[in-house]
Design an enzyme around this catalytic site. Structure first.
Site, PDB file in Angstrom:
ATOM      1  N   ASP A 199       1.088  -1.396   0.213  1.00 19.39           N
ATOM      2  CA  ASP A 199       0.198   0.054   0.140  1.00 19.39           C
ATOM      3  C   ASP A 199       0.938   1.052  -0.023  1.00 19.39           C
ATOM      4  OD1 ASP A 199       1.247  -0.081   2.555  1.00 19.39           O
ATOM      5  OD2 ASP A 199      -1.104   0.527   3.699  1.00 19.39           O
ATOM      6  N   SER A 200       2.050   0.861  -0.220  1.00 16.84           N
ATOM      7  CA  SER A 200       2.585   2.368  -0.099  1.00 16.84           C
ATOM      8  C   SER A 200       3.038   2.823  -1.764  1.00 16.84           C
ATOM      9  CB  SER A 200       4.643   1.505  -0.049  1.00 16.84           C
ATOM     10  OG  SER A 200       4.876   0.928  -0.867  1.00 16.84           O
ATOM     11  N   ASP A 224      -1.402  -5.856  -0.093  1.00 14.38           N
ATOM     12  CA  ASP A 224      -1.782  -5.553   1.036  1.00 14.38           C
ATOM     13  C   ASP A 224      -3.065  -5.227   1.024  1.00 14.38           C
ATOM     14  OD1 ASP A 224       0.596  -4.655   2.623  1.00 14.38           O
ATOM     15  OD2 ASP A 224       1.515  -3.025   1.870  1.00 14.38           O
ATOM     16  N   LYS A 264      -1.331  -9.013   2.934  1.00 15.96           N
ATOM     17  CA  LYS A 264      -0.575  -9.080   3.950  1.00 15.96           C
ATOM     18  C   LYS A 264      -1.334  -8.228   4.776  1.00 15.96           C
ATOM     19  CE  LYS A 264       2.926  -5.913   3.538  1.00 15.96           C
ATOM     20  NZ  LYS A 264       2.633  -4.651   4.162  1.00 15.96           N
ATOM     21  N   GLU A 319      -1.853  -4.955   8.459  1.00 17.19           N
ATOM     22  CA  GLU A 319      -0.406  -4.709   9.819  1.00 17.19           C
ATOM     23  C   GLU A 319      -1.409  -5.151  10.518  1.00 17.19           C
ATOM     24  OE1 GLU A 319      -0.365  -0.537   8.688  1.00 17.19           O
ATOM     25  OE2 GLU A 319       1.221  -1.236   6.748  1.00 17.19           O
ATOM     26  N   GLU A 379       9.200  -4.002  10.449  1.00 19.04           N
ATOM     27  CA  GLU A 379       9.370  -2.998  10.065  1.00 19.04           C
ATOM     28  C   GLU A 379      10.453  -2.009  11.182  1.00 19.04           C
ATOM     29  OE1 GLU A 379       6.771  -1.406   7.263  1.00 19.04           O
ATOM     30  OE2 GLU A 379       7.746   0.844   7.055  1.00 19.04           O
TER      31      GLU A 379
HETATM   32  O1  KIV Z   1       3.447  -1.298   1.817  1.00 22.89           O
HETATM   33  C1  KIV Z   1       4.654  -1.512   1.377  1.00 22.89           C
HETATM   34  O2  KIV Z   1       5.214  -1.208   0.619  1.00 22.89           O
HETATM   35  C2  KIV Z   1       4.801  -2.529   2.416  1.00 22.89           C
HETATM   36  C3  KIV Z   1       6.573  -2.840   2.918  1.00 22.89           C
HETATM   37  C4  KIV Z   1       6.779  -1.567   3.328  1.00 22.89           C
HETATM   38  C5  KIV Z   1       6.622  -3.978   3.747  1.00 22.89           C
HETATM   39  O3  KIV Z   1       4.527  -2.802   3.604  1.00 22.89           O
END
Ligand code: KIV
Length: 274
Positions: free
Chosen positions: A54-55, A93, A123, A125, A192
């Site tokens: 989600d980055s 994510d 994924k 969090e 992280e």
């Molecule tokens: O969204 C992302 O890029 C991440 C990584 C920093 C692990 O979750």
């Protein structure tokens, strides 16, 4: 001394392959990708895991946090990546607001990611507080990767992007959460921005692979944001980031040459026209 590199001789990386890599002490390499073209290049290198993070909210859309990205936008990025990837394991994510506090919504979000992207895993969090969602997704047969430590979706709770779990209370909770995620059935956990010693401890205690980003060298694998390690995004410079390239400078150079060629009538030449 540089360690010898081993590439797994498999046509498709699965969660079982990653588990085997941990058992054999083979390091896992993971990078983010959000689009077809980069994902195609990454997959051709033999990278083990591609994360549609989600980055994308920051890197692709220019938001200042990961919070604004929507499930539909993650599905757009995930399906673009999946059209390119044959070998790597692809994890997508679940974005903020699509799984916290409501396990039914969490399952629906995960099902949409799996069905509409064709992803291999999702994924999420968090630890104890999202365990019901993790359980429900796993019971539908969807592989789940956990994410602890600095969890960017909680930035408004943390207030800053500093190193997490430097005090005993937060470190103990992180270890407990990691065990809970493993017990629930997660196939791996991302840690992280935490002290290297804590990363090492969790890696030793857990049987599933631990992938670090700013969690030191004694974890089972590493992940970086592709645009950061290629030097496309220059404003982000945490200590854990190694830049392998200065691509923004190279792109600027190429574009400047193009502008010059167009304005001086050098481009197109005789051979470049019909
Ligand atoms: O969204 C992302 O890029 C991440 C990584 C920093 C692990 O979750």
């Amino acid at each position: 001394m540089t360690a010898s590199i081993s590439f797994r001789n498999v046509s498709k990386v699965t969660t079982h392959v990653l588990q085997e890599m941990k058992l054999k002490g083979e390091k896992i390499a993971m990078l983010t990708a959000y689009d077809y073209s980069f994902a195609r290049i990454l997959d051709s290198t033999g990278i083990d895991v591609i994360l549609v993070g989600d980055s994308a909210s920051n890197v692709m859309a220019g938001h200042t946090s990961t919070l604004p990205i929507t499930l539909n936008e993650m599905i757009y990025h995930g399906s673009s990546v999946m059209r390119a990837v044959k070998r790597a394991l692809v994890v997508v994510d679940l974005p903020f607001g699509t799984y916290q506090g409501n396990s039914k919504e969490a399952l629906n979000s995960a099902i949409r990611i799996m069905k509409e992207c064709g992803a291999d895993a999702v994924k999420l969090e968090g630890g104890k507080e999202i365990l019901e969602s993790v359980d429900r997704i796993l019971s539908a047969g969807i592989p789940v990767m956990g994410h602890l430590g600095l969890t960017p979706q909680s930035i408004h709770k943390f207030g800053t992007y500093v190193v997490r779990a430097t005090d005993k209370e937060e470190a103990d909770k992180l270890v407990e959460d990691a065990h809970l995620l493993e017990k629930a059935g997660c196939f791996a956990v991302v840690l992280e921005k935490i002290p290297a010693k804590l990363g090492e401890l969790v890696t030793r205690e857990l049987k599933i692979p631990i992938i670090g980003i700013g969690a030191g060298r004694y974890v089972d694998g590493q992940v970086l944001v592709l645009h950061d390690m290629l030097g496309i995004t220059l404003e982000f410079s945490p200590r854990f980031l190694r830049r392998y390239h200065n691509l923004s400078e190279e792109i600027r150079g190429s574009v400047n040459s193009y502008i010059n060629d167009v304005k001086t009538l050098d481009f197109p030449n005789e051979k470049e026209q019909y």
